[in-house]
Design a protein around this motif. Structure first.
Motif, PDB file in Angstrom:
ATOM      1  N   SER A 333       8.358   1.444  11.574  1.00  0.00           N
ATOM      2  CA  SER A 333       7.183   1.364  10.897  1.00  0.00           C
ATOM      3  C   SER A 333       7.160   1.421   9.301  1.00  0.00           C
ATOM      4  O   SER A 333       6.559   0.835   8.662  1.00  0.00           O
ATOM      5  CB  SER A 333       6.521   2.918  11.350  1.00  0.00           C
ATOM      6  N   ALA A 334       8.362   2.341   9.001  1.00  0.00           N
ATOM      7  CA  ALA A 334       8.444   2.473   7.516  1.00  0.00           C
ATOM      8  C   ALA A 334       8.843   0.784   6.914  1.00  0.00           C
ATOM      9  O   ALA A 334       8.292   0.323   6.228  1.00  0.00           O
ATOM     10  CB  ALA A 334       9.655   3.290   7.281  1.00  0.00           C
ATOM     11  N   VAL A 335       9.796   0.276   7.674  1.00  0.00           N
ATOM     12  CA  VAL A 335      10.136  -1.218   7.419  1.00  0.00           C
ATOM     13  C   VAL A 335       8.982  -2.180   7.434  1.00  0.00           C
ATOM     14  O   VAL A 335       8.912  -3.079   6.491  1.00  0.00           O
ATOM     15  CB  VAL A 335      11.494  -1.667   8.317  1.00  0.00           C
ATOM     16  N   TYR A 336       8.236  -2.045   8.535  1.00  0.00           N
ATOM     17  CA  TYR A 336       7.120  -2.942   8.614  1.00  0.00           C
ATOM     18  C   TYR A 336       6.047  -2.609   7.454  1.00  0.00           C
ATOM     19  O   TYR A 336       5.589  -3.822   6.691  1.00  0.00           O
ATOM     20  CB  TYR A 336       6.444  -2.822   9.893  1.00  0.00           C
ATOM     21  N   PHE A 337       5.537  -1.494   6.980  1.00  0.00           N
ATOM     22  CA  PHE A 337       4.828  -1.194   6.116  1.00  0.00           C
ATOM     23  C   PHE A 337       5.428  -1.797   4.611  1.00  0.00           C
ATOM     24  O   PHE A 337       4.442  -2.281   3.808  1.00  0.00           O
ATOM     25  CB  PHE A 337       4.364   0.292   5.977  1.00  0.00           C
ATOM     26  N   THR A 338       6.603  -1.555   4.453  1.00  0.00           N
ATOM     27  CA  THR A 338       7.156  -2.090   3.285  1.00  0.00           C
ATOM     28  C   THR A 338       7.068  -3.618   3.244  1.00  0.00           C
ATOM     29  O   THR A 338       6.800  -4.192   2.401  1.00  0.00           O
ATOM     30  CB  THR A 338       8.609  -1.681   3.269  1.00  0.00           C
ATOM     31  N   MET A 339       7.197  -4.279   4.405  1.00  0.00           N
ATOM     32  CA  MET A 339       7.369  -5.712   4.354  1.00  0.00           C
ATOM     33  C   MET A 339       5.986  -6.071   4.482  1.00  0.00           C
ATOM     34  O   MET A 339       5.772  -7.198   3.667  1.00  0.00           O
ATOM     35  CB  MET A 339       7.978  -6.319   5.700  1.00  0.00           C
ATOM     36  N   SER A 340       4.962  -5.414   4.988  1.00  0.00           N
ATOM     37  CA  SER A 340       3.591  -5.875   4.773  1.00  0.00           C
ATOM     38  C   SER A 340       3.130  -5.667   3.369  1.00  0.00           C
ATOM     39  O   SER A 340       2.163  -6.728   3.000  1.00  0.00           O
ATOM     40  CB  SER A 340       2.612  -4.779   5.901  1.00  0.00           C
ATOM     41  N   PHE A 341       3.479  -4.731   2.635  1.00  0.00           N
ATOM     42  CA  PHE A 341       3.260  -4.529   1.391  1.00  0.00           C
ATOM     43  C   PHE A 341       3.749  -5.795   0.526  1.00  0.00           C
ATOM     44  O   PHE A 341       2.877  -6.245  -0.257  1.00  0.00           O
ATOM     45  CB  PHE A 341       3.751  -3.281   0.688  1.00  0.00           C
ATOM     46  N   VAL A 342       5.107  -5.975   0.575  1.00  0.00           N
ATOM     47  CA  VAL A 342       5.429  -7.281  -0.362  1.00  0.00           C
ATOM     48  C   VAL A 342       4.702  -8.677   0.328  1.00  0.00           C
ATOM     49  O   VAL A 342       4.345  -9.391  -0.574  1.00  0.00           O
ATOM     50  CB  VAL A 342       6.899  -7.397  -0.182  1.00  0.00           C
ATOM     51  N   LYS A 343       4.539  -8.674   1.538  1.00  0.00           N
ATOM     52  CA  LYS A 343       3.920  -9.978   2.099  1.00  0.00           C
ATOM     53  C   LYS A 343       2.478 -10.157   1.496  1.00  0.00           C
ATOM     54  O   LYS A 343       1.886 -10.907   1.216  1.00  0.00           O
ATOM     55  CB  LYS A 343       3.904  -9.982   3.738  1.00  0.00           C
ATOM     56  N   GLY A 344       1.776  -8.935   1.462  1.00  0.00           N
ATOM     57  CA  GLY A 344       0.389  -8.848   0.941  1.00  0.00           C
ATOM     58  C   GLY A 344       0.455  -9.261  -0.438  1.00  0.00           C
ATOM     59  O   GLY A 344      -0.669 -10.192  -0.856  1.00  0.00           O
ATOM     60  N   ILE A 345       1.058  -8.865  -1.344  1.00  0.00           N
ATOM     61  CA  ILE A 345       1.092  -9.297  -2.743  1.00  0.00           C
ATOM     62  C   ILE A 345       1.451 -10.666  -2.784  1.00  0.00           C
ATOM     63  O   ILE A 345       0.716 -11.540  -3.597  1.00  0.00           O
ATOM     64  CB  ILE A 345       2.190  -8.213  -3.465  1.00  0.00           C
ATOM     65  N   ASP A 383      -4.460  -0.658  -2.302  1.00  0.00           N
ATOM     66  CA  ASP A 383      -4.409  -0.809  -0.897  1.00  0.00           C
ATOM     67  C   ASP A 383      -3.317  -0.500   0.091  1.00  0.00           C
ATOM     68  O   ASP A 383      -3.589   0.161   0.970  1.00  0.00           O
ATOM     69  CB  ASP A 383      -4.740  -2.483  -0.792  1.00  0.00           C
ATOM     70  N   ASN A 384      -2.439  -0.321  -0.529  1.00  0.00           N
ATOM     71  CA  ASN A 384      -0.890  -0.158   0.399  1.00  0.00           C
ATOM     72  C   ASN A 384      -0.932   1.350   0.387  1.00  0.00           C
ATOM     73  O   ASN A 384      -0.265   1.762   1.429  1.00  0.00           O
ATOM     74  CB  ASN A 384       0.329  -1.154  -0.318  1.00  0.00           C
ATOM     75  N   ILE A 385      -1.295   1.945  -0.707  1.00  0.00           N
ATOM     76  CA  ILE A 385      -0.937   3.465  -0.788  1.00  0.00           C
ATOM     77  C   ILE A 385      -1.976   4.039   0.292  1.00  0.00           C
ATOM     78  O   ILE A 385      -1.736   4.956   1.140  1.00  0.00           O
ATOM     79  CB  ILE A 385      -1.295   4.005  -2.026  1.00  0.00           C
ATOM     80  N   ALA A 386      -3.230   3.279   0.336  1.00  0.00           N
ATOM     81  CA  ALA A 386      -4.354   3.770   1.299  1.00  0.00           C
ATOM     82  C   ALA A 386      -3.583   3.588   2.714  1.00  0.00           C
ATOM     83  O   ALA A 386      -3.880   4.345   3.655  1.00  0.00           O
ATOM     84  CB  ALA A 386      -5.599   3.069   1.143  1.00  0.00           C
ATOM     85  N   VAL A 387      -2.770   2.556   3.089  1.00  0.00           N
ATOM     86  CA  VAL A 387      -2.430   2.374   4.037  1.00  0.00           C
ATOM     87  C   VAL A 387      -1.397   3.135   4.595  1.00  0.00           C
ATOM     88  O   VAL A 387      -1.507   3.806   5.899  1.00  0.00           O
ATOM     89  CB  VAL A 387      -1.734   0.710   4.301  1.00  0.00           C
ATOM     90  N   ALA A 388      -0.503   3.698   3.752  1.00  0.00           N
ATOM     91  CA  ALA A 388       0.469   4.311   3.908  1.00  0.00           C
ATOM     92  C   ALA A 388      -0.117   5.924   4.073  1.00  0.00           C
ATOM     93  O   ALA A 388       0.352   6.707   5.168  1.00  0.00           O
ATOM     94  CB  ALA A 388       1.321   4.563   2.701  1.00  0.00           C
ATOM     95  N   VAL A 389      -1.232   6.319   3.415  1.00  0.00           N
ATOM     96  CA  VAL A 389      -1.854   7.524   3.646  1.00  0.00           C
ATOM     97  C   VAL A 389      -2.418   7.522   5.176  1.00  0.00           C
ATOM     98  O   VAL A 389      -2.309   8.638   5.906  1.00  0.00           O
ATOM     99  CB  VAL A 389      -2.789   8.002   2.668  1.00  0.00           C
ATOM    100  N   LEU A 390      -3.161   6.394   5.408  1.00  0.00           N
ATOM    101  CA  LEU A 390      -4.032   6.548   6.723  1.00  0.00           C
ATOM    102  C   LEU A 390      -2.889   6.483   7.960  1.00  0.00           C
ATOM    103  O   LEU A 390      -3.060   7.138   8.962  1.00  0.00           O
ATOM    104  CB  LEU A 390      -4.774   5.241   7.000  1.00  0.00           C
ATOM    105  N   SER A 391      -1.664   6.138   7.677  1.00  0.00           N
ATOM    106  CA  SER A 391      -0.555   6.060   8.764  1.00  0.00           C
ATOM    107  C   SER A 391      -0.226   7.785   9.043  1.00  0.00           C
ATOM    108  O   SER A 391       0.373   8.016   9.950  1.00  0.00           O
ATOM    109  CB  SER A 391       0.537   5.423   8.327  1.00  0.00           C
TER     110      SER A 391
END
Length: 557
Positions: A333-345, A383-391
């Motif tokens: 999950s940590a790897v996914y959220f990191t990759m999702s953050f980079v991909k989103g930007i 946006d990605n900080i919010a995703v991390a908090v929601l997780s």
């Protein structure tokens, strides 16, 4: 040469100061994110109805539901005229309980929830109140009243006293109206196995404080508790699965889309490599065999975006696979959220750069475009900080609702921001076509026809008066298509998919993710086709000395 050196220096400077917040956010994601939250915590919560508690779960035959309540207590609000020191006196005014109730879809639950919120006198566990014992005697708080390990257990089975003949209608109920058994420091547990096929469905866990009398509905009662949730199904092979019935197909689905994106990446990268090596491109040019397409910076960014998207979806597939087996997947999950953050930007940046005409039509960005890019990057970080908090939070918690609202707001702002450069580009191209057509058609004072009307007529009839006007007109059509494409993509993934998801049954919830990924794959494919390296592509066409004649000025304001 001087301008190129200046651009490189600016890029290196920007990268240095941008790298720090990115690195910090990535480390925060590693520290914070958890794949599946199995606990729910609330303290001094004044809400009389909380739902859904946790993620809605689709149970199949053989599925197991287990709920354990820790540190439960009720207190009468300090502002209430009935406030007393003993929190157990709250049971004089209200009854408390948890109910696992079945609904046909998420939209059905939302309508039910709104009805109860509008009418606090309604009780979700009304059918269970007649058989529920409510202890309101403050003296019943001695730990000696409990026999085994200070734990109150309720098991619904065919041989027990708590068996429900129709769980699908009545739900699974856990009463919290016996402080001497279920309140702090004791625990209360309810377990139910879905042995009957007719009990299958999409279940929502609800907590409610039901007023004992209509005159007491205005009394503020605060609740505090912690929940441990265990939901489990069994797949077709008899193996336990911690995924809801509608999400069991997600690991395979995401793997399929990962392969699809990898195939697109391979085709795109192969085409670029062939062009750079002087070979024939995978897609033949419309300009004839004598002209060859050119590869530019925007194409390399699109290549990186495709690679990031493929890897991100792959980790999403692995993440759901491990959640299905173990119920959690912290590292993945940590790897996914990191990759999702980079991909989103990267995705928003590429859309902004394409929309602003950067790379050839505009070798440099204007001040307006730079400001928009910085704004979007900051919004993406939030946006990605919010995703991390929601997780870290569970659906139903107050913090979850606040950050979820922030996430939706930031996402809408990002979508609106990426449209601004495209609108600027389209407006500038329209003005350019009109000006070039006007300059090639002097006004005829005898006929009383103005230059502007002639230009508009030429644009509408798609008969440009000059080569420059023809070039600008082709670019205008290209960016108009891109504008429509981005609008449709945003509308589809943010609105249509959400409305579609609320109507899905417990076995079809995976279709929400499938439709979203399918729409994204189509969007990537169409954008890649429109802006592929083609010498006659309006976006990429700028030849020699004609560049000054057709370049649009964006930084004028």
């Amino acid at each position: 040469m001087t301008m190129a050196k200046t651009m490189v220096t600016q890029q290196h400077t920007s990268r240095r100061w941008l790298s720090l917040p990115y690195i910090l956010l990535i480390f925060n994601i590693f520290d914070l994110c958890v794949s599946t939250k199995h606990t729910f915590t609330t303290r001094n919560d004044a809400r009389h109805l909380i739902g859904p508690v946790g993620v809605p779960f689709g149970f199949l035959t053989g599925g197991v539901y287990n709920l354990t309540v820790f540190d439960f207590e009720l207190t009468v609000g300090k502002k209430s005229k009935h406030s007393e020191n003993d929190g157990r006196s709250a049971l004089q005014y209200a009854e408390a309980g948890f109910l696992l109730k079945r609904f046909d879809s998420e939209s059905d639950f939302n309508r039910y929830y709104e009805t109860v919120m509008e009418q606090p006198s309604l009780c979700v566990f009304e059918s269970h109140r007649s058989n529920d014992y409510v202890s309101i005697d403050p003296s019943n708080i001695d730990d000696d009243l409990l026999n085994a390990d200070d734990e109150f257990q309720v098991k619904y089975d065919e041989d027990g006293d708590h068996h429900l003949k129709d769980v699908g209608t009545g739900g699974v109920y856990l009463s919290m109206n016996q402080p001497e058994k279920s309140w702090k420091p004791h625990t209360a547990t309810v377990t139910y196995s879905f042995t009957n096929r007719q009990d299958e469905g999409l279940y929502f866990l609800i907590f409610q404080l039901c007023p004992r009398d209509t005159d007491n509905k205005d009394i503020e009662i605060r609740s505090s508790f912690e929940l441990d949730l265990h939901f489990k199904n069994y797949d077709t092979y008899g193996s336990p699965s911690y995924l809801t019935a509608g999400e069991m197909k997600l690991p395979g689905m995401y793997l399929y889309f990962s392969v699809s994106y990898a195939l697109c990446f391979f085709l795109w990268a192969s085409n670029i490599r062939n062009i750079r090596l002087g070979r024939d491109p995978l897609w033949e040019s419309r300009g004839g065999a004598t002209s060859r397409p050119s590869v530019h910076a925007i194409h390399h960014l699109m290549t990186i975006l495709l690679g990031l998207k493929s890897v991100t979806v792959l980790f999403e597939a692995l993440r759901y696979h491990y959640i299905r087996i173990h119920g959690h997947a912290e590292f993945l999950s940590a790897v996914y959220f990191t990759m999702s953050f980079v991909k989103g930007i990267f995705m928003f940046t590429v859309i902004l750069l394409i929309g602003s005409g950067w790379s050839l039509v505009k070798p440099v960005l204007g001040d307006r475009e730079k400001k928009i890019i910085w704004i979007v990057l900051v919004l993406q970080i939030i946006d990605n900080i919010a995703v991390a908090v929601l997780s870290q939070e569970t659906e139903g918690e107050k913090l979850y609702e606040d950050w979820s609202a922030l996430l939706h707001l930031v996402d809408i702002l990002c979508c609106c921001a990426v449209m601004v450069p495209i609108v600027w580009q389209v407006n500038s191209l329209e003005k350019s076509v009109e000006d070039e057509t006007e300059s090639s058609n002097p006004s005829d004072e005898g006929n009383g026809v103005t230059n502007k009307s002639n230009a508009i007529t030429d644009v509408e009839s798609e008969v440009p008066a000059t080569a420059d006007a023809a070039f600008s007109l082709r670019k205008l059509k290209q960016f108009q298509r891109f504008y429509i494409l981005v609008v449709v993509y945003i509308y589809f993934t943010r609105i249509v998919v959400y409305l579609f998801a609320t109507t899905l049954g417990y076995r079809q919830t995976w279709l929400r993710y499938f439709v979203t990924e399918l729409g994204t794959l189509v969007f990537y494919s169409v954008v890649g086709f429109l802006f592929r390296p083609m010498e006659d592509n309006p976006y990429l066409e700028a030849k020699g000395t004609d560049l000054d004649a057709v370049e649009i000025e964006f930084a004028s304001t």
